[in-house]
Design a protein around this motif. Structure first.
Motif, PDB file in Angstrom:
ATOM      1  N   ARG A 247       0.824  -1.213   0.000  1.00 50.75           N
ATOM      2  CA  ARG A 247       0.000   0.000   0.000  1.00 50.75           C
ATOM      3  C   ARG A 247       0.857   1.262   0.000  1.00 50.75           C
ATOM      4  O   ARG A 247       0.384   2.334  -0.373  1.00 50.75           O
ATOM      5  N   MET A 248       2.106   1.146   0.410  1.00 53.61           N
ATOM      6  CA  MET A 248       2.961   2.331   0.457  1.00 53.61           C
ATOM      7  C   MET A 248       3.267   2.872  -0.936  1.00 53.61           C
ATOM      8  O   MET A 248       3.657   4.025  -1.086  1.00 53.61           O
TER       9      MET A 248
ATOM     10  N   ARG B   7      -9.524   1.830  -6.225  1.00 50.14           N
ATOM     11  CA  ARG B   7      -8.810   3.090  -6.436  1.00 50.14           C
ATOM     12  C   ARG B   7      -7.759   3.285  -5.353  1.00 50.14           C
ATOM     13  O   ARG B   7      -7.845   2.714  -4.268  1.00 50.14           O
ATOM     14  N   SER B   8      -6.784   4.159  -5.644  1.00 50.83           N
ATOM     15  CA  SER B   8      -5.648   4.357  -4.741  1.00 50.83           C
ATOM     16  C   SER B   8      -5.918   5.492  -3.755  1.00 50.83           C
ATOM     17  O   SER B   8      -5.344   6.581  -3.858  1.00 50.83           O
ATOM     18  N   TYR B   9      -6.771   5.232  -2.788  1.00 52.85           N
ATOM     19  CA  TYR B   9      -7.033   6.198  -1.716  1.00 52.85           C
ATOM     20  C   TYR B   9      -5.967   6.086  -0.626  1.00 52.85           C
ATOM     21  O   TYR B   9      -5.536   4.982  -0.271  1.00 52.85           O
ATOM     22  N   THR B  10      -5.556   7.215  -0.082  1.00 49.80           N
ATOM     23  CA  THR B  10      -4.611   7.253   1.031  1.00 49.80           C
ATOM     24  C   THR B  10      -5.033   8.342   2.008  1.00 49.80           C
ATOM     25  O   THR B  10      -5.865   9.202   1.682  1.00 49.80           O
ATOM     26  N   ILE B  11      -4.450   8.312   3.197  1.00 49.28           N
ATOM     27  CA  ILE B  11      -4.604   9.408   4.163  1.00 49.28           C
ATOM     28  C   ILE B  11      -3.214   9.851   4.602  1.00 49.28           C
ATOM     29  O   ILE B  11      -2.408   9.033   5.043  1.00 49.28           O
ATOM     30  N   THR B  12      -2.934  11.118   4.455  1.00 42.75           N
ATOM     31  CA  THR B  12      -1.704  11.711   4.990  1.00 42.75           C
ATOM     32  C   THR B  12      -2.008  12.856   5.954  1.00 42.75           C
ATOM     33  O   THR B  12      -1.130  13.290   6.697  1.00 42.75           O
ATOM     34  N   GLY B  13      -3.223  13.378   5.934  1.00 43.24           N
ATOM     35  CA  GLY B  13      -3.573  14.546   6.727  1.00 43.24           C
ATOM     36  C   GLY B  13      -3.895  14.204   8.171  1.00 43.24           C
ATOM     37  O   GLY B  13      -4.140  13.054   8.539  1.00 43.24           O
ATOM     38  N   ALA B  14      -3.896  15.241   8.994  1.00 38.66           N
ATOM     39  CA  ALA B  14      -4.237  15.096  10.408  1.00 38.66           C
ATOM     40  C   ALA B  14      -5.744  15.225  10.592  1.00 38.66           C
ATOM     41  O   ALA B  14      -6.374  16.102   9.995  1.00 38.66           O
ATOM     42  N   PRO B  15      -6.355  14.378  11.422  1.00 41.96           N
ATOM     43  CA  PRO B  15      -7.779  14.553  11.720  1.00 41.96           C
ATOM     44  C   PRO B  15      -8.007  15.829  12.530  1.00 41.96           C
ATOM     45  O   PRO B  15      -7.097  16.353  13.171  1.00 41.96           O
ATOM     46  N   ARG B  16      -9.226  16.312  12.491  1.00 39.78           N
ATOM     47  CA  ARG B  16      -9.692  17.345  13.418  1.00 39.78           C
ATOM     48  C   ARG B  16     -10.923  16.778  14.128  1.00 39.78           C
ATOM     49  O   ARG B  16     -11.624  15.928  13.580  1.00 39.78           O
ATOM     50  N   VAL B  17     -11.210  17.273  15.340  1.00 38.52           N
ATOM     51  CA  VAL B  17     -12.410  16.855  16.054  1.00 38.52           C
ATOM     52  C   VAL B  17     -13.238  18.093  16.331  1.00 38.52           C
ATOM     53  O   VAL B  17     -12.772  19.045  16.959  1.00 38.52           O
ATOM     54  N   VAL B  18     -14.474  18.087  15.849  1.00 38.46           N
ATOM     55  CA  VAL B  18     -15.395  19.205  16.026  1.00 38.46           C
ATOM     56  C   VAL B  18     -16.737  18.648  16.486  1.00 38.46           C
ATOM     57  O   VAL B  18     -17.299  17.753  15.839  1.00 38.46           O
ATOM     58  N   LYS B  19     -17.218  19.123  17.638  1.00 39.06           N
ATOM     59  CA  LYS B  19     -18.536  18.744  18.154  1.00 39.06           C
ATOM     60  C   LYS B  19     -18.690  17.223  18.243  1.00 39.06           C
ATOM     61  O   LYS B  19     -19.713  16.651  17.857  1.00 39.06           O
ATOM     62  N   GLY B  20     -17.631  16.576  18.726  1.00 38.72           N
ATOM     63  CA  GLY B  20     -17.692  15.145  18.947  1.00 38.72           C
ATOM     64  C   GLY B  20     -17.590  14.304  17.705  1.00 38.72           C
ATOM     65  O   GLY B  20     -17.842  13.091  17.745  1.00 38.72           O
ATOM     66  N   LYS B  21     -17.172  14.906  16.595  1.00 33.71           N
ATOM     67  CA  LYS B  21     -17.019  14.164  15.343  1.00 33.71           C
ATOM     68  C   LYS B  21     -15.576  14.294  14.848  1.00 33.71           C
ATOM     69  O   LYS B  21     -15.014  15.389  14.821  1.00 33.71           O
TER      70      LYS B  21
END
Length: 705
Positions: free
Chosen positions: A128-129, A179-193
């Motif tokens: 996956r890398m 498809r070639s989906y990836t995550i590199t970004g940082a999550p955020r938490v807003v209103k418990g989500k």
């Protein structure tokens, strides 16, 4: 003192569980909305990605000032597991630092001493890398009510127990595994989500941002940024707006792009979430949308309701984007005096080279000016909000064009900061230009590790002297920008581009790491260099500052990598650094000595003889740059992040076809290309690499006294 042995718990490595100590909060990472909204009341913590929901990356701390910053010394350093690109912004809460390294590995450190408290490895599969853009990087975690959230490179969102790193839940955010989906970004938490987007536009994915319940991981809502198959779409106001701006009968089959791979910000008073979206897929507008339409919502800023994902408004920075001008760059919220009236604004300096100031209540453009050299558009019309595109200079559908900024942008993902005291935004700016042209009939390569752009990006010449001249034209700067007057106040020049994100403080300071291996501090008002220290490696991430027991610290996440040294290896070598992943934390009077950088072997193994014809070598160069250059560097010159294939030894030469075609090193991230690359073409690539190894040996011999 004898140290306790290491314990493995549910994928986490737990070390010194009592190190939280009596001075730490009884509940680690006990962060909620009230604490983040009132963050200035406890400036010693850094509880959200940009410290506050407005993402200003400004700290009120001022024990370290422009008068004493020269006394900074290393307080502690910690080596990370993988020497690849490091892009994380650490989170620091109640004396504990939570951060990430390459391959989405999460670390918790005692913020005073650097003692490792626990570590979690999400075990991203090696294969996956290779299925994503721009290195196996991660920009950090989010914390909320005792949990730590990380987006793994392979698309999983994972919640960990902040006390010991145990996995609490995991959810797959990928909607289409073909498809070639990836995550590199940082999550955020807003209103418990927990909010997270994805990457993959160059590989043909459909962009979206998702919200998950912070306690359970259950999907709350998903907002798509580009339309999908109209036969499958339900009534949706946003997609009804977007669909009218796409053309052709099957535009949706190529994915569309518009990925939300980095920036977000939140205004609690307006209850609006702002996201930045990425470039279109393909880049070639003729191939994706018959050369027509704005193609919403690519390269846009979109305002949503965080409870439901409901669309509120949008502003598109680059309508009909065909240059990879993402609007995923850092978003900052502030209040500025515009025309004598205080306005709630949103600021962004995206790849396209214009600095935008919007009214964040409604998305109206207030101003936009060039902050870097730009030739694709002459200006942005304030009445319409649209750029005046220079067709002669930028429309490569009519023939090859040298376009500025290049696809790497006038400002990439490296976060900028805003200092309310000076009124300035501090931007890691870069001057770049590159040539684009469009093939008559672009063809899609059906391989998850191959990008499909629909354009021709000309190869760099192999002549070292010409490469040096091109590298010299890529200029990095720290730019202090007045967003009200829309003009530069001061700049600092760097050796090359891809310098780190910035942090500004109440001590009249701006901190930044550099691509050429330093950490620095400048006077925020004047730009005077006040402090610099070696980092052993390129520093790209945005630094943070925090306070524990009355001592202020500044932390830089250091580690060279990303798209610049991967694909543009010949140009990135001007940085003169190598990957070395570290946490570097400084305080006044710090006495720790940074170990010297590791020395890499320089000898080039004797390559086999070249047996290919000149015609096959030319074909091998084209094949190499198309299939291999995106990771190992154009013209077989690595930027140092991944192996330089000119240094292959006899064993790897013998294994070459097994590695390239059959996946002999798939577990390490090298995908198999059988079925995509023929055996004959694999041999042409191999012969080109052998020829380049001989070139390198000849250059080395010529350089000897």
């Amino acid at each position: 003192m004898k140290l306790p042995s290491r314990l493995h718990l549910a994928g986490a490595c737990l070390i010194f569980p009592l190190a939280f100590g009596a001075s730490a909060a009884s509940a680690p990472a006990a962060v909620d909305a009230a604490r983040i909204i009132a963050a200035d009341r406890e400036p010693g913590n850094w509880m959200s990605h940009g410290r506050t929901y407005d993402e200003q990356r400004y700290s009120p701390l001022k024990r370290i000032t422009d008068r004493n910053v020269g006394e900074l010394g290393l307080a502690w350093t910690a080596r990370l597991d993988i020497d690849r690109g490091v892009e994380a912004t650490p989170i620091v809460v109640d004396g504990v630092m939570y951060t990430t390294g390459a391959k989405s590995i999460v670390y918790a450190f005692d913020a005073r001493s650097g003692t490792l408290l626990w570590k979690f490895d999400p075990d991203v599969p090696g294969i996956r890398m290779s299925e994503g853009c721009c290195d196996v990087v991660n920009r950090g975690v989010a914390v909320w009510q005792g949990k730590v959230y990380v987006g793994a490179y392979d698309g999983r969102l994972i919640a960990l127990d902040a006390r010991d790193g145990r996995k609490l839940w995991e959810t797959d955010t990928v909607v289409d595994h073909a498809r070639s989906y990836t995550i590199t970004g940082a999550p955020r938490v807003v209103k418990g989500k927990v909010l997270i987007g994805n990457g993959g536009a160059e590989y043909g994915v459909r962009g979206y941002v998702s919200a998950y319940d912070a306690d359970t991981g259950k999907l709350a809502w998903r907002f798509y940024t580009v339309p999908g198959d109209p036969a499958q779409e339900k009534d949706d106001r946003a997609m009804d707006i977007a669909r009218k701006t796409w053309h052709g009968t099957e535009y949706w089959k190529q994915g569309g792009g518009g990925t939300v791979w980095d920036s977000m910000a939140y205004d609690p008073e307006l209850d609006l979430l702002y996201i930045g979206t990425g470039n279109a897929s393909w880049w070639n507008r003729q191939a994706r949308s018959e050369g027509k339409g704005d193609n919403l919502f690519v390269s846009s800023i979109v305002a949503l309701r965080p409870d439901s994902g409901e669309y509120v408004w949008h502003y598109q920075t680059t309508p009909g984007d065909m240059w990879d001008y993402t609007a995923t760059q850092h978003i900052i919220l502030a209040e500025l005096p515009i025309d004598g009236k205080k306005r709630k604004v949103l600021m962004q300096a995206p790849k396209n080279g214009f600095f935008y100031v919007l009214d964040r209540t409604n998305g109206k453009l207030l101003s936009a000016e060039k902050f870097a050299p730009v030739n694709w558009a002459t200006h942005v019309d304030l009445a319409t909000g649209r750029p005046a595109v220079d067709e002669e200079a930028a429309n490569y559908l009519k023939g090859p064009k040298v376009i500025s900024p290049a696809f790497i942008g006038a400002h990439n993902w490296h976060p900028m900061s805003f200092n309310p005291a000076t009124g300035l935004v501090y931007i890691p700016m870069q001057e770049t230009a590159g040539m684009l042209s469009a093939p008559a009939n672009p063809e899609r390569v059906a391989h998850k590790s191959v990008v499909n752009l629909g354009v021709d990006v000309p190869d760099l010449p192999e002549d070292p002297e010409v490469v040096k001249q091109i590298a010299a034209s890529f200029k990095g700067k720290l730019l202090a920008w007045d967003p009200v007057q829309q003009q530069a106040v001061w700049t600092q020049d760097y050796r090359t581009i891809y310098n780190g994100g910035t942090l500004s403080t109440a001590g009249n300071l701006v901190f930044q790491g550099t691509a050429d291996g330093r950490v620095t501090a400048y006077a925020a008002d004047s730009g005077k260099l006040l402090w610099s220290s070696p980092a052993n490696t390129g520093v790209m991430a945005g630094p943070v500052t925090y306070e524990v027991d009355g001592e202020q610290y500044v932390t830089f996440m250091a580690g060279w990598g990303g798209i610049f040294p991967l694909i543009l290896g010949p140009l990135s070598r001007e940085a003169r650094v190598q990957p070395e992943a570290r946490v570097l934390t400084y305080k006044l009077g710090g006495k720790v000595v940074l170990p010297p950088p590791a020395q890499l072997p320089q000898a080039v193994p004797q390559p086999p003889a070249v047996t290919a014809s000149a015609e096959d070598l030319a074909a091998g160069r084209t094949l190499y740059n198309g299939f291999c250059g995106g990771c190992h560097g154009l013209n077989a010159i690595s930027g140092g992040v991944l192996p330089d294939l000119r240094y292959l030894d006899a064993r790897k030469h013998a294994q070459f076809k097994d590695i390239v075609l059959m996946g002999a090193r798939a577990a390490k991230g090298m995908p198999p290309f059988a079925g995509t690359v023929s055996e004959a073409d694999a041999e042409r690539i191999h012969q080109y690499l052998i020829k380049r190894a001989h070139d390198l040996r000849q250059e080395a011999a010529s350089a000897r006294p």
